[in-house]
Motif scaffolding. Structure first.
Motif, PDB file in Angstrom:
ATOM      1  N   ASP A   1      -4.262  12.399  -0.881  1.00 42.90           N
ATOM      2  CA  ASP A   1      -4.551  11.641  -2.096  1.00 42.90           C
ATOM      3  C   ASP A   1      -3.718  10.366  -2.229  1.00 42.90           C
ATOM      4  N   ASP A   2      -2.983   9.995  -1.175  1.00 39.48           N
ATOM      5  CA  ASP A   2      -2.213   8.756  -1.266  1.00 39.48           C
ATOM      6  C   ASP A   2      -3.106   7.572  -0.880  1.00 39.48           C
ATOM      7  N   GLY A   3      -2.539   6.439  -0.599  1.00 42.26           N
ATOM      8  CA  GLY A   3      -3.325   5.225  -0.382  1.00 42.26           C
ATOM      9  C   GLY A   3      -3.820   4.990   1.034  1.00 42.26           C
ATOM     10  N   PHE A   4      -3.507   5.890   1.978  1.00 44.24           N
ATOM     11  CA  PHE A   4      -3.886   5.617   3.365  1.00 44.24           C
ATOM     12  C   PHE A   4      -5.393   5.649   3.610  1.00 44.24           C
ATOM     13  N   LEU A   5      -6.056   6.711   3.230  1.00 44.15           N
ATOM     14  CA  LEU A   5      -7.497   6.801   3.493  1.00 44.15           C
ATOM     15  C   LEU A   5      -8.292   5.707   2.776  1.00 44.15           C
ATOM     16  N   PRO A   6      -7.982   5.386   1.512  1.00 40.32           N
ATOM     17  CA  PRO A   6      -8.669   4.247   0.894  1.00 40.32           C
ATOM     18  C   PRO A   6      -8.416   2.925   1.638  1.00 40.32           C
ATOM     19  N   LEU A   7      -7.208   2.748   2.183  1.00 41.76           N
ATOM     20  CA  LEU A   7      -6.912   1.555   2.969  1.00 41.76           C
ATOM     21  C   LEU A   7      -7.827   1.486   4.191  1.00 41.76           C
ATOM     22  N   VAL A   8      -7.917   2.580   4.932  1.00 41.05           N
ATOM     23  CA  VAL A   8      -8.758   2.592   6.130  1.00 41.05           C
ATOM     24  C   VAL A   8     -10.223   2.392   5.751  1.00 41.05           C
ATOM     25  N   GLU A   9     -10.659   3.020   4.672  1.00 40.13           N
ATOM     26  CA  GLU A   9     -12.046   2.827   4.230  1.00 40.13           C
ATOM     27  C   GLU A   9     -12.328   1.354   3.936  1.00 40.13           C
ATOM     28  N   ALA A  10     -11.329   0.648   3.433  1.00 40.11           N
ATOM     29  CA  ALA A  10     -11.512  -0.765   3.076  1.00 40.11           C
ATOM     30  C   ALA A  10     -11.556  -1.685   4.296  1.00 40.11           C
ATOM     31  N   ILE A  11     -10.919  -1.284   5.395  1.00 39.19           N
ATOM     32  CA  ILE A  11     -10.850  -2.182   6.561  1.00 39.19           C
ATOM     33  C   ILE A  11     -11.669  -1.707   7.750  1.00 39.19           C
ATOM     34  N   VAL A  12     -12.209  -0.523   7.704  1.00 35.01           N
ATOM     35  CA  VAL A  12     -12.908   0.018   8.870  1.00 35.01           C
ATOM     36  C   VAL A  12     -14.129  -0.808   9.257  1.00 35.01           C
ATOM     37  N   GLY A  13     -14.674  -1.571   8.341  1.00 33.76           N
ATOM     38  CA  GLY A  13     -15.822  -2.415   8.637  1.00 33.76           C
ATOM     39  C   GLY A  13     -15.472  -3.679   9.410  1.00 33.76           C
ATOM     40  N   LYS A  14     -14.197  -3.977   9.533  1.00 31.86           N
ATOM     41  CA  LYS A  14     -13.769  -5.168  10.273  1.00 31.86           C
ATOM     42  C   LYS A  14     -13.771  -4.857  11.769  1.00 31.86           C
TER      43      LYS A  14
ATOM     44  N   PHE B   1       0.427   3.774  12.094  1.00 30.55           N
ATOM     45  CA  PHE B   1      -0.021   4.372  13.349  1.00 30.55           C
ATOM     46  C   PHE B   1       0.008   5.891  13.290  1.00 30.55           C
ATOM     47  N   ASP B   2       1.101   6.431  12.768  1.00 27.31           N
ATOM     48  CA  ASP B   2       1.194   7.887  12.665  1.00 27.31           C
ATOM     49  C   ASP B   2       0.051   8.450  11.832  1.00 27.31           C
ATOM     50  N   ARG B   3      -0.269   7.777  10.754  1.00 24.82           N
ATOM     51  CA  ARG B   3      -1.326   8.273   9.868  1.00 24.82           C
ATOM     52  C   ARG B   3      -2.712   8.137  10.471  1.00 24.82           C
ATOM     53  N   LEU B   4      -2.885   7.312  11.498  1.00 24.35           N
ATOM     54  CA  LEU B   4      -4.180   7.259  12.171  1.00 24.35           C
ATOM     55  C   LEU B   4      -4.572   8.630  12.711  1.00 24.35           C
ATOM     56  N   SER B   5      -3.587   9.497  12.907  1.00 26.47           N
ATOM     57  CA  SER B   5      -3.883  10.873  13.332  1.00 26.47           C
ATOM     58  C   SER B   5      -4.760  11.586  12.323  1.00 26.47           C
ATOM     59  N   ASP B   6      -4.689  11.188  11.060  1.00 21.71           N
ATOM     60  CA  ASP B   6      -5.559  11.787  10.044  1.00 21.71           C
ATOM     61  C   ASP B   6      -7.032  11.555  10.378  1.00 21.71           C
ATOM     62  N   LEU B   7      -7.293  10.514  11.162  1.00 28.20           N
ATOM     63  CA  LEU B   7      -8.676  10.153  11.463  1.00 28.20           C
ATOM     64  C   LEU B   7      -9.258  10.965  12.621  1.00 28.20           C
TER      65      LEU B   7
ATOM     66  N   THR C   1       0.855  -1.188   0.000  1.00 26.22           N
ATOM     67  CA  THR C   1       0.000   0.000   0.000  1.00 26.22           C
ATOM     68  C   THR C   1       0.886   1.231   0.000  1.00 26.22           C
ATOM     69  N   ARG C   2       0.679   2.097  -0.950  1.00 22.35           N
ATOM     70  CA  ARG C   2       1.516   3.287  -1.073  1.00 22.35           C
ATOM     71  C   ARG C   2       0.888   4.454  -0.329  1.00 22.35           C
ATOM     72  N   PHE C   3       1.490   4.777   0.807  1.00 23.03           N
ATOM     73  CA  PHE C   3       1.095   5.982   1.531  1.00 23.03           C
ATOM     74  C   PHE C   3       2.336   6.567   2.183  1.00 23.03           C
ATOM     75  N   THR C   4       2.267   7.843   2.486  1.00 21.40           N
ATOM     76  CA  THR C   4       3.436   8.558   2.977  1.00 21.40           C
ATOM     77  C   THR C   4       3.303   8.828   4.478  1.00 21.40           C
ATOM     78  N   THR C   5       4.326   9.448   5.008  1.00 17.83           N
ATOM     79  CA  THR C   5       4.354   9.759   6.432  1.00 17.83           C
ATOM     80  C   THR C   5       3.315  10.816   6.789  1.00 17.83           C
ATOM     81  N   TYR C   6       3.067  10.963   8.087  1.00 16.27           N
ATOM     82  CA  TYR C   6       2.112  11.966   8.552  1.00 16.27           C
ATOM     83  C   TYR C   6       2.594  13.358   8.153  1.00 16.27           C
ATOM     84  N   ASP C   7       1.664  14.198   7.761  1.00 14.61           N
ATOM     85  CA  ASP C   7       1.978  15.558   7.330  1.00 14.61           C
ATOM     86  C   ASP C   7       0.998  16.512   8.010  1.00 14.61           C
ATOM     87  N   TYR C   8       1.514  17.406   8.820  1.00 19.37           N
ATOM     88  CA  TYR C   8       0.660  18.352   9.549  1.00 19.37           C
ATOM     89  C   TYR C   8      -0.174  19.224   8.616  1.00 19.37           C
TER      90      TYR C   8
END
Length: 152
Positions: free
Chosen positions: A55-68, A90-96, A42-49
């Protein structure tokens, strides 16, 4: 609760897809099929304030697994720390709690387990699985989930 629950996802944070961490996960699962997300694929980058990475792959990843309902976080232990892939996740979970609060709220009530693999024959003195990467994992995770998972 049957282990693992039907709605389980393994979040695999390792550089070797077929290494010791995956073998440990397979032993824990005892052949039960579950969804697996390999963070190395999964292509996503580090946390960015400034959130220039929306537009990277992190949010689509979370959208795909949040139902689990049950997440198994799997990582090798490198220098008493989680892998870079899992740390970045883990760092990117801050986006949530900033960019996508709607997704973050859906994490409430999830159960989480950690599978950590290493090559030492015994757990070294001073190693506490709850303190991965200098962070109190239990407290950090409790911000996102309401109850720990139990196997049984």
């Amino acid at each position: 609760m049957a282990f693992p629950p039907q709605e389980t996802v393994v979040i695999l944070g390792t550089s070797r897809d077929d290494g010791n961490t995956w073998a440990t996960v397979q032993a824990v699962l005892a052949g039960k099929p579950v969804e697996v997300v390999n963070l190395s694929d999964t292509r996503f980058t580090t946390y960015d304030y400034r959130h220039r990475n929306e537009d990277d792959g992190f949010l689509p990843l979370v959208e795909a697994i949040v139902g689990k309902s049950f997440w198994i976080l799997a990582t090798p232990v490198y220098w008493y720390s989680m892998s870079a892939q899992l740390k970045m996740f883990f760092d990117r979970l801050s986006d949530l709690i900033t960019v996508r609060k709607d997704l973050g709220r859906l994490l409430r009530g999830k159960s989480v387990a950690v599978v950590a693999s290493g090559t030492d024959e015994a757990i070294p003195d001073g190693f506490d699985f709850r303190r991965l990467n200098g962070t109190d994992f239990h407290l950090a995770a409790s911000d996102l989930v309401a109850r720990p998972a139990t196997a049984g």
